[in-house]
Structures are given as C-alpha cells and as structure tokens.
Design a protein around this motif. Structure first.
Motif, mmCIF file in Angstrom:
data_model
loop_
_atom_site.group_PDB
_atom_site.id
_atom_site.type_symbol
_atom_site.label_atom_id
_atom_site.label_comp_id
_atom_site.label_asym_id
_atom_site.label_seq_id
_atom_site.Cartn_x
_atom_site.Cartn_y
_atom_site.Cartn_z
ATOM 1 N N LYS A 156 0.947 -1.283 -0.059
ATOM 2 C CA LYS A 156 0.059 0.157 -0.027
ATOM 3 C C LYS A 156 1.031 1.244 0.081
ATOM 4 C CE LYS A 156 -4.010 -1.821 2.526
ATOM 5 N NZ LYS A 156 -3.677 -2.631 3.523
ATOM 6 N N THR A 157 2.036 1.031 0.557
ATOM 7 C CA THR A 157 3.092 2.111 0.297
ATOM 8 C C THR A 157 3.623 2.356 -1.029
ATOM 9 O OG1 THR A 157 3.502 1.583 2.696
ATOM 10 C CG2 THR A 157 4.856 3.018 1.806
ATOM 11 N N ASP A 158 3.560 3.801 -1.072
ATOM 12 C CA ASP A 158 3.981 4.032 -2.675
ATOM 13 C C ASP A 158 5.647 4.148 -2.379
ATOM 14 O OD1 ASP A 158 3.843 4.691 -5.155
ATOM 15 O OD2 ASP A 158 3.850 6.803 -4.764
ATOM 16 N N ILE A 159 6.229 3.231 -3.431
ATOM 17 C CA ILE A 159 7.641 3.190 -3.323
ATOM 18 C C ILE A 159 8.188 3.493 -4.872
ATOM 19 C CG2 ILE A 159 9.625 1.700 -3.156
ATOM 20 C CD1 ILE A 159 7.795 0.303 -1.054
ATOM 21 N N VAL A 160 8.727 4.559 -4.960
ATOM 22 C CA VAL A 160 8.832 5.229 -6.370
ATOM 23 C C VAL A 160 10.205 4.860 -6.989
ATOM 24 C CG1 VAL A 160 9.449 7.412 -7.591
ATOM 25 C CG2 VAL A 160 7.972 7.364 -5.404
ATOM 26 N N ASP A 161 10.038 4.266 -8.327
ATOM 27 C CA ASP A 161 11.164 3.726 -9.044
ATOM 28 C C ASP A 161 12.150 4.803 -9.201
ATOM 29 O OD1 ASP A 161 12.744 2.163 -10.854
ATOM 30 O OD2 ASP A 161 11.442 1.957 -12.237
ATOM 31 N N GLY A 162 13.432 4.465 -8.857
ATOM 32 C CA GLY A 162 14.501 5.180 -9.163
ATOM 33 C C GLY A 162 14.646 6.267 -8.029
ATOM 34 N N ALA A 163 13.650 6.173 -6.763
ATOM 35 C CA ALA A 163 14.096 6.930 -5.899
ATOM 36 C C ALA A 163 15.316 6.753 -5.072
ATOM 37 C CB ALA A 163 13.011 6.803 -4.791
ATOM 38 N N ARG A 164 16.100 7.750 -4.995
ATOM 39 C CA ARG A 164 17.380 7.780 -4.059
ATOM 40 C C ARG A 164 17.153 8.109 -2.765
ATOM 41 N NH1 ARG A 164 21.975 6.634 -6.725
ATOM 42 N NH2 ARG A 164 22.813 7.792 -5.040
ATOM 43 N N ASP A 165 17.975 7.721 -1.835
ATOM 44 C CA ASP A 165 17.747 8.374 -0.428
ATOM 45 C C ASP A 165 18.169 9.589 -0.209
ATOM 46 O OD1 ASP A 165 17.250 5.501 0.224
ATOM 47 O OD2 ASP A 165 19.450 4.905 0.370
ATOM 48 N N PHE A 166 18.647 10.290 -1.374
ATOM 49 C CA PHE A 166 18.820 11.878 -1.186
ATOM 50 C C PHE A 166 17.621 12.685 -0.896
ATOM 51 C CE2 PHE A 166 20.520 15.498 -3.832
ATOM 52 C CZ PHE A 166 20.799 16.311 -2.693
ATOM 53 N N ARG A 167 17.603 13.157 0.214
ATOM 54 C CA ARG A 167 16.127 13.595 0.806
ATOM 55 C C ARG A 167 16.579 14.952 1.394
ATOM 56 N NH1 ARG A 167 11.221 11.392 1.207
ATOM 57 N NH2 ARG A 167 11.110 9.689 -0.364
ATOM 58 N N PHE A 168 15.794 15.841 1.463
ATOM 59 C CA PHE A 168 15.774 17.274 2.350
ATOM 60 C C PHE A 168 14.531 17.282 3.275
ATOM 61 C CE2 PHE A 168 15.601 21.769 3.428
ATOM 62 C CZ PHE A 168 16.962 21.984 3.638
ATOM 63 N N MET A 169 14.673 17.018 4.345
ATOM 64 C CA MET A 169 13.723 16.781 5.382
ATOM 65 C C MET A 169 13.447 17.960 6.341
ATOM 66 S SD MET A 169 14.279 12.787 5.796
ATOM 67 C CE MET A 169 15.979 13.068 5.737
ATOM 68 N N THR A 170 12.359 18.241 6.970
ATOM 69 C CA THR A 170 11.993 19.195 7.983
ATOM 70 C C THR A 170 12.066 18.419 9.223
ATOM 71 O OG1 THR A 170 9.793 18.847 7.694
ATOM 72 C CG2 THR A 170 10.583 20.879 6.718
ATOM 73 N N ARG A 171 12.333 19.249 10.523
ATOM 74 C CA ARG A 171 12.435 18.426 11.708
ATOM 75 C C ARG A 171 11.158 17.681 11.621
ATOM 76 N NH1 ARG A 171 15.571 15.811 14.684
ATOM 77 N NH2 ARG A 171 17.190 17.117 13.904
ATOM 78 N N PRO A 172 9.889 17.908 11.442
ATOM 79 C CA PRO A 172 8.760 17.156 12.097
ATOM 80 C C PRO A 172 8.788 15.879 11.229
ATOM 81 C CG PRO A 172 7.960 19.505 11.684
ATOM 82 C CD PRO A 172 9.440 19.494 11.332
ATOM 83 N N PHE A 173 9.351 15.885 10.001
ATOM 84 C CA PHE A 173 9.581 14.616 9.145
ATOM 85 C C PHE A 173 10.416 13.734 9.573
ATOM 86 C CE2 PHE A 173 10.726 11.995 5.703
ATOM 87 C CZ PHE A 173 9.573 11.828 4.786
ATOM 88 N N VAL A 174 11.591 14.382 10.194
ATOM 89 C CA VAL A 174 12.559 13.471 10.923
ATOM 90 C C VAL A 174 11.967 12.983 12.193
ATOM 91 C CG1 VAL A 174 14.892 13.642 11.703
ATOM 92 C CG2 VAL A 174 14.544 14.859 9.665
ATOM 93 N N ALA A 175 11.460 13.671 12.816
ATOM 94 C CA ALA A 175 10.846 13.179 14.161
ATOM 95 C C ALA A 175 9.945 12.012 13.879
ATOM 96 C CB ALA A 175 10.191 14.337 14.891
ATOM 97 N N ALA A 176 9.096 12.023 12.873
ATOM 98 C CA ALA A 176 8.169 11.055 12.554
ATOM 99 C C ALA A 176 9.002 9.793 12.020
ATOM 100 C CB ALA A 176 7.437 11.647 11.483
#
Ligand code: UDP
Ligand code: MG
Length: 326
Positions: A156-176
């Motif tokens: 059910k979780t969307d897993i994107v083809d070609g997605a890298r682990d390279f991300r820019f996240m806000t603090r609430p996202f990291v906390a989650a």
C-alpha cells in the motif's frame, strides 16, 4: 540562524570524501545560503580503510564536521538511522559520499520547503529520483525495475522507481521517521509511510566520483526481500491461496480417480502423473514454508530488540552544543 544537517553514510569512502567535502563546502559557503548554518555529519559504517582518520582530520580543521563511527559495518540503513538520530539541524538532508547525490541541489530543495513551488505550496520533504540508470549493468536495472513494479502492486505504501535516499527533510518529518523503531529498516518505504507533503525532483544519474560501489547483485537481492517483507504481507496471503487452490484441484482429481476406478477398474497405471503431483505439491509446500520463514525470521530479529547499530566513537554532542573534540 537555521541549521542544516547533512548526513553522509560512509563505508570505505576514503577516496571519495575529499571530493565530497569540497563540493558540500562550496554549497554551504555560497553567499546564497549565508543565512544557514551547516553541520556535516559523517557516519563511518565500520570502514576498513582510512575513512575514520580522514574524518578526524577534517573535524579538527572544520567545526562543522561531525562524525559518528560504528563498531563494525552495520549497513547503509543503520548509518542513515544513526545520522538522523544524531543530527540536530532544523533541516536534515541525507547524501551519499560518492557525489551521486549532487549537493548543488540543496538550495533548490530549501526553496521548496521555505518558499514553495510555483503555486506557493510548501513541502515537508524534498525527495529525488533519477530518471535514467546509465552506467549501471543492464541486468541490475532490469531486476530493479521489476522489483519496483512488484512492490507497488503488493504494497500500500508508494515506493517510487529510481528514488534515491537523497532527501531534504524538515524536523517534524525526521521526528516522525525516528518514531519508527523497527529493526529491519527499509527507508525507501518508511519515507513514504510517514506521509507528509513530498516534492519529487528529478535528475540524471551521476556516476560515482571515486572508489567502488558497495552493493553487489546478491546484496541488492537480499535488500529487496527486506523491502517486500517489511511493506507487504501479500506473499503470505498468496501462499494461503495456493494452498486452497491445490486442495480444490486434489479434491477434483480424487473424484475423477474414484469414478475412473469404479467404471474401468484401472488400479496400477498412472504412477508417472502421481510422481509429478508429489513433487509439485512438495515444491509448493516448501515455497510456502519458505515465505513463512522469511516473515518469521524478520519477526525473530524484531523481537530480540537488538540495537540497529553500535557507536564506538563520535564527536557529536548534545544537540545545539559545540562538539567535544578528541
Ligand atoms: N554505504 C554504507 N554502508 C554500507 C554500504 C554503503 O554506509 O554497508 C554508503 C556508501 O559509503 C555510500 C552510500 O552508502 O555513501 C551508497 O553506497 P554506494 O555508492 O556503494 O551504492 P550505489 O550508489 O552503488 O547504489
Ligand atoms: Mg553510489
């Protein structure tokens, strides 16, 4: 001033780190980003080369360089988790040490989070996917594509083809993300699972600047099992369905055999088909037991509650405080 933590998992990256450091400094020192403070958080994932010594040297010369060093190689997933845990920034970004994740995209990512896109919509996370797989062995690309197709069908979780682990996240996202305490981590799925608004940006594949890839086909195959068992229970359901279908087939066959024997009295012929059926059903049973075993083994590791990684040394202090140098 807002702090940006750049988390960099490093496993035998002695050759690549100098290039990476130069590149990330160019971004951090750029006048456009003078309103931001940076910390470069290198996670040494049990490297056997001079990575740690190099990191210590960099840390001695630059207060922004922080490092966490594992007691052995725990894998990139563990390194990313350690980085996210130790990072104290208002924003956290994860980059590979080999410059396959261009640090030059960071200013654009900041804009998506703070200013928003054309419509003014701000995002909690900016993710990247590569649009091509140049420089990768064709067989690896083929299996990778099939894996993403399968994953998106059974999870059910969307897993994107070609997605890298390279991300820019806000603090609430990291906390989650840090709320998810699981031992078997498949970050590509976890990022999607936590939700929030994610902006996808695309870029062409870049080949690694120096050193060698740490993944071989077998390692990737095992990692894909991790992804499947962590985000889908469809294989378990499939094995139940296979069991039901086979029972029905067996029942029909039984009726046919009884009818045949009563009508023609044909007791001995048919052993080749019998042998085939036995081998087939045994195969299906083993397959299903194997699937069950996959989930059981993950549950086993989960229940043991071992830490995902063990830190041997680090120079990251309490969030917000100056690092203690050793
Ligand atoms: N990496 C790690 N631990 C590992 C394997 C890899 O920390 O056990 C790091 C590696 O140092 C690099 C990143 O993960 O910064 C991506 O690895 P690599 O470039 O070898 O993978 P590829 O880009 O070929 O998929
Ligand atoms: Mg790489």
């Amino acid at each position: 001033m807002k702090l940006i933590s750049a988390v960099v998992p490093c496993y035998n990256e002695e050759a690549a780190i100098p290039y990476f450091y130069k590149e990330i400094c160019a971004v951090a020192d750029h006048p456009r980003l003078k309103a931001y403070d940076f910390e470069f958080l290198f996670v040494n994932d049990g490297s056997s080369d001079g990575t740690l010594a190099l990191l210590k040297k960099l840390a001695a010369a630059d207060r922004r360089v922080r490092y966490v060093s594992f007691s052995r190689n725990f894998g990139k997933e563990a390194a990313m988790l350690a980085g996210l845990t130790e990072a104290s920034g208002d924003y956290v970004t994860i980059l590979d040490a080999d410059l396959q994740d261009p640090p030059s995209l960071i200013p654009e990512m900041i804009d998506y989070v703070e200013v928003g896109d054309e419509t003014g919509k701000c995002y909690d996370c900016v993710a990247t996917r590569r649009v091509d797989r140049t420089g990768e062995p064709p067989i690896r690309s083929f299996f990778a594509r099939q894996f993403y197709k399968l994953m998106n069908r059974i999870s059910k979780t969307d897993i994107v083809d070609g997605a890298r682990d390279f991300r820019f996240m806000t603090r609430p996202f990291v906390a989650a993300l840090l709320e998810l305490k699981e031992y078997n981590r498949f970050s590509k799925g976890l990022f999607g699972w936590v939700g929030f608004e994610t902006k996808w940006i695309e870029y062409e594949n870049v080949e690694r600047v120096a050193g060698e890839t740490k993944w071989n086909f077998f390692k990737l195959l095992l990692y894909s099992f991790e992804g499947i068992t962590a985000f889908s229970t469809v294989p378990l359901a499939l094995s139940s369905v296979a069991g039901i279908v086979l029972c029905m087939v067996a029942f029909l066959a039984l009726i046919v055999i009884i009818a045949k024997t009563l009508l023609w009295g044909d007791p001995v012929s048919g052993w080749p088909s019998l042998a085939c059926i036995i081998v087939f059903t045994a195969g299906v049973q083993l397959l299903c037991t194997g699937i069950l075993g996959q989930y059981l083994s993950k549950t086993y590791l989960e229940v043991k509650g071992r830490p995902v990684y063990i830190i041997k040394e680090k120079n990251t202090g309490v969030p917000g405080e100056e690092p203690t140098k050793n």
